[in-house]
Design a protein around this motif. Sequence first.
Motif, PDB file in Angstrom:
ATOM      1  N   ALA A   1       1.209   4.862  13.545  1.00 61.56           N
ATOM      2  CA  ALA A   1       2.068   4.421  14.648  1.00 61.56           C
ATOM      3  C   ALA A   1       1.470   3.317  15.519  1.00 61.56           C
ATOM      4  CB  ALA A   1       2.474   5.623  15.499  1.00 61.56           C
ATOM      5  N   PRO A   2       0.220   3.429  15.996  1.00 59.40           N
ATOM      6  CA  PRO A   2      -0.316   2.369  16.861  1.00 59.40           C
ATOM      7  C   PRO A   2      -0.564   1.048  16.139  1.00 59.40           C
ATOM      8  CG  PRO A   2      -1.631   4.400  17.012  1.00 59.40           C
ATOM      9  CD  PRO A   2      -0.755   4.519  15.808  1.00 59.40           C
ATOM     10  N   ALA A   3      -0.588   1.080  14.804  1.00 58.49           N
ATOM     11  CA  ALA A   3      -0.961  -0.111  14.028  1.00 58.49           C
ATOM     12  C   ALA A   3       0.223  -0.982  13.654  1.00 58.49           C
ATOM     13  CB  ALA A   3      -1.694   0.311  12.758  1.00 58.49           C
ATOM     14  N   CYS A   4       1.454  -0.499  13.877  1.00 57.61           N
ATOM     15  CA  CYS A   4       2.634  -1.267  13.466  1.00 57.61           C
ATOM     16  C   CYS A   4       3.700  -1.210  14.545  1.00 57.61           C
ATOM     17  CB  CYS A   4       3.179  -0.731  12.142  1.00 57.61           C
ATOM     18  SG  CYS A   4       3.784   0.959  12.203  1.00 57.61           S
TER      19      CYS A   4
ATOM     20  N   TYR B   1       1.993   8.268   4.029  1.00 61.05           N
ATOM     21  CA  TYR B   1       1.996   9.706   3.762  1.00 61.05           C
ATOM     22  C   TYR B   1       2.301  10.450   5.062  1.00 61.05           C
ATOM     23  CZ  TYR B   1       0.689  14.003   1.358  1.00 61.05           C
ATOM     24  OH  TYR B   1       0.714  15.231   0.760  1.00 61.05           O
ATOM     25  N   PRO B   2       3.143  11.480   5.011  1.00 57.73           N
ATOM     26  CA  PRO B   2       3.591  12.138   6.244  1.00 57.73           C
ATOM     27  C   PRO B   2       2.489  12.514   7.230  1.00 57.73           C
ATOM     28  CG  PRO B   2       4.864  12.949   4.395  1.00 57.73           C
ATOM     29  CD  PRO B   2       3.809  12.043   3.811  1.00 57.73           C
ATOM     30  N   SER B   3       1.376  13.048   6.737  1.00 55.08           N
ATOM     31  CA  SER B   3       0.324  13.496   7.657  1.00 55.08           C
ATOM     32  C   SER B   3      -0.470  12.347   8.273  1.00 55.08           C
ATOM     33  CB  SER B   3      -0.633  14.454   6.935  1.00 55.08           C
ATOM     34  OG  SER B   3      -1.277  13.804   5.849  1.00 55.08           O
ATOM     35  N   PHE B   4      -0.196  11.105   7.862  1.00 57.71           N
ATOM     36  CA  PHE B   4      -0.888   9.947   8.436  1.00 57.71           C
ATOM     37  C   PHE B   4       0.027   9.119   9.340  1.00 57.71           C
ATOM     38  CE2 PHE B   4      -3.724  11.035   5.027  1.00 57.71           C
ATOM     39  CZ  PHE B   4      -4.984  10.677   5.493  1.00 57.71           C
ATOM     40  N   MET B   5       1.242   9.610   9.580  1.00 58.36           N
ATOM     41  CA  MET B   5       2.195   8.836  10.365  1.00 58.36           C
ATOM     42  C   MET B   5       1.709   8.594  11.796  1.00 58.36           C
ATOM     43  SD  MET B   5       4.840   7.869   8.532  1.00 58.36           S
ATOM     44  CE  MET B   5       6.419   7.790   9.366  1.00 58.36           C
ATOM     45  N   GLU B   6       1.042   9.584  12.398  1.00 53.35           N
ATOM     46  CA  GLU B   6       0.544   9.405  13.762  1.00 53.35           C
ATOM     47  C   GLU B   6      -0.538   8.337  13.807  1.00 53.35           C
ATOM     48  OE1 GLU B   6      -0.636  12.928  15.774  1.00 53.35           O
ATOM     49  OE2 GLU B   6       1.273  13.956  15.486  1.00 53.35           O
ATOM     50  N   GLN B   7      -1.378   8.296  12.779  1.00 54.02           N
ATOM     51  CA  GLN B   7      -2.416   7.272  12.721  1.00 54.02           C
ATOM     52  C   GLN B   7      -1.807   5.898  12.497  1.00 54.02           C
ATOM     53  OE1 GLN B   7      -5.647   8.147  10.021  1.00 54.02           O
ATOM     54  NE2 GLN B   7      -6.372   6.029   9.989  1.00 54.02           N
TER      55      GLN B   7
ATOM     56  N   ALA C   1       0.847  -1.191   0.000  1.00 53.46           N
ATOM     57  CA  ALA C   1       0.000   0.000   0.000  1.00 53.46           C
ATOM     58  C   ALA C   1       0.881   1.239   0.000  1.00 53.46           C
ATOM     59  CB  ALA C   1      -0.929   0.019   1.213  1.00 53.46           C
ATOM     60  N   VAL C   2       0.338   2.326  -0.526  1.00 51.31           N
ATOM     61  CA  VAL C   2       1.087   3.579  -0.628  1.00 51.31           C
ATOM     62  C   VAL C   2       0.220   4.724  -0.129  1.00 51.31           C
ATOM     63  CG1 VAL C   2       0.354   3.952  -3.026  1.00 51.31           C
ATOM     64  CG2 VAL C   2       2.463   5.030  -2.212  1.00 51.31           C
ATOM     65  N   CYS C   3       0.880   5.802   0.299  1.00 52.38           N
ATOM     66  CA  CYS C   3       0.216   7.044   0.682  1.00 52.38           C
ATOM     67  C   CYS C   3      -0.589   6.854   1.974  1.00 52.38           C
ATOM     68  CB  CYS C   3      -0.648   7.551  -0.472  1.00 52.38           C
ATOM     69  SG  CYS C   3      -1.234   9.255  -0.288  1.00 52.38           S
ATOM     70  N   ALA C   4      -1.870   7.172   1.968  1.00 49.51           N
ATOM     71  CA  ALA C   4      -2.697   7.044   3.168  1.00 49.51           C
ATOM     72  C   ALA C   4      -3.108   5.604   3.442  1.00 49.51           C
ATOM     73  CB  ALA C   4      -3.946   7.917   3.033  1.00 49.51           C
ATOM     74  N   SER C   5      -3.083   4.744   2.436  1.00 50.22           N
ATOM     75  CA  SER C   5      -3.631   3.396   2.582  1.00 50.22           C
ATOM     76  C   SER C   5      -2.911   2.504   3.599  1.00 50.22           C
ATOM     77  CB  SER C   5      -3.689   2.708   1.214  1.00 50.22           C
ATOM     78  OG  SER C   5      -4.773   3.224   0.463  1.00 50.22           O
ATOM     79  N   PRO C   6      -1.582   2.636   3.812  1.00 50.26           N
ATOM     80  CA  PRO C   6      -0.989   1.817   4.876  1.00 50.26           C
ATOM     81  C   PRO C   6      -1.645   2.066   6.231  1.00 50.26           C
ATOM     82  CG  PRO C   6       0.736   2.680   3.458  1.00 50.26           C
ATOM     83  CD  PRO C   6      -0.541   3.358   3.038  1.00 50.26           C
ATOM     84  N   ALA C   7      -1.896   3.334   6.553  1.00 55.15           N
ATOM     85  CA  ALA C   7      -2.508   3.673   7.842  1.00 55.15           C
ATOM     86  C   ALA C   7      -4.008   3.439   7.837  1.00 55.15           C
ATOM     87  CB  ALA C   7      -2.209   5.134   8.191  1.00 55.15           C
TER      88      ALA C   7
ATOM     89  N   LEU D   1      -3.236  -5.491   9.692  1.00 56.24           N
ATOM     90  CA  LEU D   1      -2.300  -6.236   8.847  1.00 56.24           C
ATOM     91  C   LEU D   1      -0.875  -5.692   8.897  1.00 56.24           C
ATOM     92  CD1 LEU D   1      -4.573  -6.897   5.734  1.00 56.24           C
ATOM     93  CD2 LEU D   1      -4.045  -8.419   7.647  1.00 56.24           C
ATOM     94  N   LEU D   2      -0.602  -4.780   9.842  1.00 61.28           N
ATOM     95  CA  LEU D   2       0.757  -4.255   9.984  1.00 61.28           C
ATOM     96  C   LEU D   2       1.330  -4.532  11.378  1.00 61.28           C
ATOM     97  CD1 LEU D   2       0.363  -0.790   8.193  1.00 61.28           C
ATOM     98  CD2 LEU D   2       1.396  -2.870   7.274  1.00 61.28           C
ATOM     99  N   LYS D   3       0.663  -5.350  12.154  1.00 57.30           N
ATOM    100  CA  LYS D   3       1.119  -5.624  13.520  1.00 57.30           C
ATOM    101  C   LYS D   3       2.498  -6.277  13.515  1.00 57.30           C
ATOM    102  CE  LYS D   3      -3.504  -6.172  15.502  1.00 57.30           C
ATOM    103  NZ  LYS D   3      -4.467  -7.118  16.148  1.00 57.30           N
ATOM    104  N   GLY D   4       3.397  -5.702  14.327  1.00 52.70           N
ATOM    105  CA  GLY D   4       4.744  -6.237  14.444  1.00 52.70           C
ATOM    106  C   GLY D   4       5.662  -5.907  13.291  1.00 52.70           C
ATOM    107  N   LEU D   5       5.217  -5.030  12.388  1.00 53.86           N
ATOM    108  CA  LEU D   5       6.000  -4.719  11.198  1.00 53.86           C
ATOM    109  C   LEU D   5       6.435  -3.257  11.171  1.00 53.86           C
ATOM    110  CD1 LEU D   5       3.729  -6.544   8.597  1.00 53.86           C
ATOM    111  CD2 LEU D   5       5.828  -7.431   9.632  1.00 53.86           C
ATOM    112  N   LYS D   6       7.508  -2.986  10.434  1.00 46.55           N
ATOM    113  CA  LYS D   6       7.903  -1.615  10.141  1.00 46.55           C
ATOM    114  C   LYS D   6       7.151  -1.155   8.897  1.00 46.55           C
ATOM    115  CE  LYS D   6      12.615  -1.870  11.990  1.00 46.55           C
ATOM    116  NZ  LYS D   6      14.059  -1.716  11.659  1.00 46.55           N
ATOM    117  N   ALA D   7       6.671   0.083   8.919  1.00 48.57           N
ATOM    118  CA  ALA D   7       5.899   0.575   7.783  1.00 48.57           C
ATOM    119  C   ALA D   7       6.046   2.086   7.658  1.00 48.57           C
ATOM    120  CB  ALA D   7       4.426   0.204   7.933  1.00 48.57           C
ATOM    121  N   THR D   8       5.702   2.584   6.488  1.00 46.96           N
ATOM    122  CA  THR D   8       5.696   4.018   6.246  1.00 46.96           C
ATOM    123  C   THR D   8       4.401   4.389   5.545  1.00 46.96           C
ATOM    124  OG1 THR D   8       7.014   5.879   5.433  1.00 46.96           O
ATOM    125  CG2 THR D   8       6.830   3.977   3.964  1.00 46.96           C
TER     126      THR D   8
END
Length: 262
Positions: free
Chosen positions: A180-183, A172-178, A149-155, A163-170
Amino acid sequence: MVLISVRHVTPHSLLRHFPLTQHFLPKQIPSLKNRIFSFTTTATMSSTSKKVLVPVANGSEPIEAVITIDVLRRSGADVTVASVEKQLRVDACHGVKIVADALVSDCRDAVFDLIALPGGMPGATNLKESEVLESIVKKQASAGRLYAAVCASPAVALGSWGLLKGLKATCYPSFMEQLAPACAATVESRVQQDGIVVTSRGPGTTMEFAVALVEQLYGKEKADEVSGPLVMRANHGDEYTIAEFNPIQWTFDNSPQVRLDC
């Protein structure tokens, strides 16, 4: 308004829209038989292609959707573009219309080597709210197959689906706070891979994202083959080098003097 059709043309779809008979073909469009045969041959030759699903929705970011589709198809992947809406045509961002190959509900029983979600808002939210897509991607993850996924979709989508538990992920910058708790950890990499998951940041990183997906599907040699004609940077960890094509050698007789006016 821009209309982008990303649909595959197959003999079946051609005949569904234009029912033809043996009597009609030679008189009206004599070359169509050969063209249909060509399509069939191509499909047979590409039967070993990797299968990829790219879902799209109203509000999807068109750059991310189209670049991902295009680059993957250049690699030889069999990409199905699936609409999560009730119709094939979706209203992407910025007045762009995208015509999909199928509805996502038609893909629920298919097996894919990769599922790649574009971002954009509210496109990412519309993808997340598709129960059919959620089921397809969760099945993909449980089977150990690649998803991205890219942009807002990872968060917004992958994170919300757990689907991101225990993983490193990136993302879109403005969605990074959202995100954080998911990965396990958020990173600012342009493209981040952790196991079978690949995430990226936005429209400007989508070319790299798509090439990274090609590498996961086919290996580095194929990724280099695809990325070469795209005139991408060879190593995104390197800084740009500015070359001076008409260099001038500057000389002076005296040491430079510094003047201070008080």
